[in-house]
Design a protein around this motif. Structure first.
Motif, short mmCIF file in Angstrom:
data_model
loop_
_atom_site.label_atom_id
_atom_site.label_comp_id
_atom_site.label_asym_id
_atom_site.label_seq_id
_atom_site.Cartn_x
_atom_site.Cartn_y
_atom_site.Cartn_z
N PHE A 201 46.09 17.42 53.22
CA PHE A 201 44.94 18.32 53.25
C PHE A 201 43.64 17.53 53.34
O PHE A 201 42.76 17.86 54.15
N SER A 202 43.52 16.47 52.54
CA SER A 202 42.31 15.65 52.56
C SER A 202 42.10 15.00 53.91
O SER A 202 40.99 14.97 54.44
N MET B 162 60.98 18.00 38.98
CA MET B 162 59.55 17.82 38.66
C MET B 162 58.97 16.59 39.36
O MET B 162 57.85 16.64 39.86
N THR B 163 59.74 15.49 39.40
CA THR B 163 59.27 14.29 40.09
C THR B 163 59.08 14.56 41.57
O THR B 163 58.05 14.21 42.17
N HIS C 271 55.61 15.66 46.16
CA HIS C 271 55.37 16.58 47.27
C HIS C 271 53.94 17.15 47.20
O HIS C 271 53.25 17.23 48.21
N SER C 272 53.52 17.50 46.00
CA SER C 272 52.15 18.01 45.83
C SER C 272 51.12 16.94 46.18
O SER C 272 50.11 17.22 46.81
N LYS C 273 51.41 15.72 45.75
CA LYS C 273 50.51 14.62 46.04
C LYS C 273 50.43 14.39 47.56
O LYS C 273 49.34 14.19 48.11
#
Length: 168
Positions: free
Chosen positions: A60-61, A46-47, A52-54
């Motif tokens: 993307f930004s 989960m960490t 990874h999502s962050k």
């Protein structure tokens, strides 16, 4: 979080269904160790997933910002090109508009200087007017040449040049 919870639930369910279950000290100790391992592994997953999502969102930004800046730069470049074309047309028009009346003034001055026998003061005045008019005409012609050169409509002639004579 859902995947980790499902894995832990499946493990607990498998232990409860298994013949013998979690009865006995050794079985219970093995159950706790495996459960501890699964929870720890879930926390690590989960960490890692969170970071990874962050990271992906940041990427993307940045790509979005880069695309937006690139489009703004392209628009700005297009406007600059249009302004440069407008500037070229403006200088060409102004040069033509100035050159026409100037040539209409210089021709009669030349005629006066050639035809009539004038007193020296008048002749000097007309010669000064003519030479300044010719200087102005040369500047206007240079401006027109510059506009032609920038627009790509002027061919440059290459000729050998004696540098020493040019410098003299």
């Amino acid at each position: 979080l859902v995947a980790v919870s499902l894995v832990i639930l499946m493990y607990v369910g498998a232990c409860l269904i298994h013949p013998g279950g979690i009865s006995g000290h050794e079985a219970r100790r093995m159950f706790e160790n495996n459960l501890y391992f699964l929870v720890l592994t879930g926390i690590i997953v989960m960490t890692g997933s969170f970071f990874h999502s962050k990271y992906r969102f940041r990427e993307f930004s940045l790509r979005y910002e880069l695309d937006r800046n690139r489009k703004a730069l392209e628009e700005s470049n297009q406007k600059l090109l249009e302004m440069d074309q407008i500037k070229g047309r403006f200088f060409a028009n102004i040069s033509h508009e100035l050159r026409t009346p100037l040539t209409l003034l210089l021709a009669p001055l030349e005629s006066l200087l050639r035809r009539f026998n004038l007193d020296p003061d008048t002749k000097d005045l007309l010669v000064t007017m003519h030479s300044n008019g010719m200087r102005l005409l040369k500047l206007i012609n240079d401006l027109l040449d510059l506009v032609r050169l920038e627009s790509g409509r002027m061919e440059i002639k290459h000729e050998p040049l004696q540098v020493s004579e040019f410098v003299k």
